[in-house]
Motif scaffolding. Structure first.
Motif, short mmCIF file in Angstrom:
data_model
loop_
_atom_site.label_atom_id
_atom_site.label_comp_id
_atom_site.label_asym_id
_atom_site.label_seq_id
_atom_site.Cartn_x
_atom_site.Cartn_y
_atom_site.Cartn_z
N HIS A 27 0.85 -1.20 0.00
CA HIS A 27 0.00 0.00 0.00
C HIS A 27 0.88 1.24 0.00
O HIS A 27 1.71 1.43 0.89
CB HIS A 27 -0.91 0.01 1.23
N LYS A 28 0.71 2.10 -1.03
CA LYS A 28 1.43 3.37 -1.07
C LYS A 28 0.53 4.45 -0.49
O LYS A 28 -0.56 4.71 -1.03
CB LYS A 28 1.80 3.72 -2.52
N PRO A 29 0.93 5.05 0.60
CA PRO A 29 0.06 6.05 1.22
C PRO A 29 -0.15 7.26 0.32
O PRO A 29 0.75 7.68 -0.41
CB PRO A 29 0.81 6.44 2.50
N THR A 30 -1.34 7.80 0.34
CA THR A 30 -1.62 9.05 -0.36
C THR A 30 -1.02 10.21 0.42
O THR A 30 -0.63 10.07 1.59
CB THR A 30 -3.13 9.27 -0.50
N LEU A 31 -0.97 11.37 -0.23
CA LEU A 31 -0.49 12.56 0.48
C LEU A 31 -1.39 12.86 1.67
O LEU A 31 -0.92 13.28 2.74
CB LEU A 31 -0.44 13.75 -0.47
N GLY A 32 -2.69 12.62 1.52
CA GLY A 32 -3.61 12.84 2.63
C GLY A 32 -3.28 11.98 3.83
O GLY A 32 -3.31 12.44 4.97
N GLU A 33 -2.94 10.71 3.58
CA GLU A 33 -2.57 9.82 4.67
C GLU A 33 -1.25 10.25 5.31
O GLU A 33 -1.10 10.23 6.54
CB GLU A 33 -2.46 8.39 4.15
N LEU A 34 -0.28 10.63 4.48
CA LEU A 34 1.00 11.11 5.00
C LEU A 34 0.78 12.35 5.88
O LEU A 34 1.37 12.48 6.95
CB LEU A 34 1.96 11.44 3.86
N PHE A 35 -0.06 13.25 5.39
CA PHE A 35 -0.35 14.48 6.13
C PHE A 35 -0.99 14.16 7.48
O PHE A 35 -0.59 14.69 8.51
CB PHE A 35 -1.28 15.36 5.29
N ARG A 36 -1.98 13.27 7.48
CA ARG A 36 -2.64 12.92 8.74
C ARG A 36 -1.67 12.27 9.72
O ARG A 36 -1.72 12.53 10.92
CB ARG A 36 -3.83 12.00 8.46
N ASN A 37 -0.76 11.45 9.20
CA ASN A 37 0.23 10.82 10.07
C ASN A 37 1.14 11.85 10.73
O ASN A 37 1.44 11.78 11.92
CB ASN A 37 1.08 9.82 9.28
N VAL A 38 1.57 12.84 9.94
CA VAL A 38 2.46 13.88 10.47
C VAL A 38 1.74 14.70 11.52
O VAL A 38 2.28 15.00 12.59
CB VAL A 38 2.97 14.78 9.32
N VAL A 39 0.48 15.08 11.23
CA VAL A 39 -0.27 15.90 12.18
C VAL A 39 -0.57 15.10 13.45
O VAL A 39 -0.46 15.62 14.57
CB VAL A 39 -1.58 16.39 11.52
N THR A 40 -0.89 13.82 13.29
CA THR A 40 -1.18 12.97 14.45
C THR A 40 0.05 12.81 15.34
O THR A 40 -0.03 12.86 16.56
CB THR A 40 -1.68 11.59 13.99
N GLU A 41 1.21 12.63 14.70
CA GLU A 41 2.45 12.51 15.48
C GLU A 41 2.68 13.77 16.29
O GLU A 41 3.11 13.71 17.45
CB GLU A 41 3.63 12.30 14.52
N GLY A 42 2.41 14.92 15.70
CA GLY A 42 2.61 16.17 16.43
C GLY A 42 1.65 16.32 17.59
O GLY A 42 2.02 16.79 18.67
N ASP A 43 0.40 15.91 17.39
CA ASP A 43 -0.59 16.01 18.45
C ASP A 43 -0.28 15.07 19.62
O ASP A 43 -0.64 15.33 20.77
CB ASP A 43 -2.00 15.69 17.91
N ALA A 44 0.40 13.95 19.31
CA ALA A 44 0.70 12.95 20.35
C ALA A 44 1.85 13.36 21.24
O ALA A 44 2.06 12.77 22.29
CB ALA A 44 1.00 11.61 19.69
N ARG A 45 2.62 14.36 20.80
CA ARG A 45 3.80 14.75 21.60
C ARG A 45 3.42 15.69 22.74
O ARG A 45 2.48 16.40 22.66
CB ARG A 45 4.82 15.43 20.69
#
Length: 303
Positions: free
Chosen positions: A285-303
């Protein structure tokens, strides 16, 4: 040799206790479409306003051709703000020619360029209408004409596709691609991540005033965790539970998305799935830009 990039170098901006930008750093290269994406309030518009001199940075520097950007340099930039910055009661043709003259063009050149971009963006029949009489989509087209009419060396566009119908999106996309092909660096923000993925040469993801990821979509994908799609209609719900290095991230009706730890053997997973019955799909599965974006934002919120 001086750089021909638009460079944003460690730019910071505060509003009292609120940090809007924290050493924002990236570059837009000649002939490149650079997509600038982030959540509302992430710092995209503030960055663009600093590039255009609408706001002053607290620290850091914006450079073009290796030199700090000043007023004279900015007259050679094309800017499209998110909020429309047009004179509502002026007629389209008169307004565009006037704006071109303000950028130093002769009356003849300004008139010629205004007519050209009006035709290019499908506004010829509305050239003598006032801006306020146009639909929001056509006002957006006029706003892009205003950014282009003086033949800018750099384009900075804040949400240029907002409110456009699919045909207008295609027209505007082609215009931006054509300008990039002429060697113009194009920086634009958008929340339409599928469009950014399709159109841009590189993408920058902004979070809390910082550039947290930048590169081509392929480069951003390469840094994401490996994932597999497995479709096994007869497999029990827990067939993947307990497989070393495997995390189930999504499951719907006989279809699983699995996240793999580095070094996980994909063939071992396939054998485990086949042991439950037929496997009708087994693919990376190649992530879409939307999925990459959500992962980055989620990582930031978790810190």
């Amino acid at each position: 040799m001086p750089s021909t990039c638009l460079e944003i170098d460690r730019v910071s901006k505060r509003y009292g206790e609120v940090v809007a930008l924290r050493e924002m750093t990236f570059e837009v290269r000649p002939g490149e479409l650079f997509g600038f994406v982030g959540s509302n309030g992430a710092g995209k518009t503030t960055t663009m306003r600093i590039v255009l001199g609408v706001l002053a940075a607290d620290s850091g520097e914006v450079r073009w051709n290796g030199a700090p950007v000043d007023f004279a340099t900015r007259t050679r930039f094309g800017y499209m703000p998110e909020e429309r910055g047009l004179y509502p009661k002026m007629k389209v043709l008169h307004q565009l020619a006037y704006l071109a003259e303000l950028h130093g063009m002769s009356i003849q050149a300004a008139q010629r360029n205004a007519e050209f971009w009006i035709g290019k963006l499908g506004l010829r029949d509305r050239r003598q209408d006032t801006v306020q009489s146009l639909s929001l989509g056509n006002q957006q087209r006029v706003q892009l004409c205003a950014a282009l009419v003086h033949e800018p060396e750099v384009l900075v566009l804040d949400e240029p596709f907002s409110g456009l119908d699919p045909v207008a999106v295609d027209v505007m996309s082609q215009v931006l691609r054509d300008k990039a092909d002429e060697g113009v660096p194009v920086l634009f923000s958008s929340h339409q991540l599928d469009l950014v993925q399709r159109l841009c040469d590189r993408v920058g993801i902004v979070r809390s005033g910082q550039m947290v990821a930048a590169g081509t979509v392929a480069e951003l994908r390469s840094g994401a965790a490996a994932r597999l799609i497995v479709e096994a209609p007869d497999a029990p719900a827990d067939w993947a539970r307990g497989l070393a290095g495997v995390t189930v991230t999504e499951r719907t009706a006989g279809r699983w998305t699995l996240e793999l730890a580095p070094g996980t053997d994909e063939q071992r997973i396939l054998h485990a799935a086949l042991a439950t019955g037929p496997v009708t799909e087994f693919s990376r599965h190649k992530p879409t830009l939307g999925e990459l974006f959500r992962n980055v934002v989620t990582e930031g919120d978790a810190r």
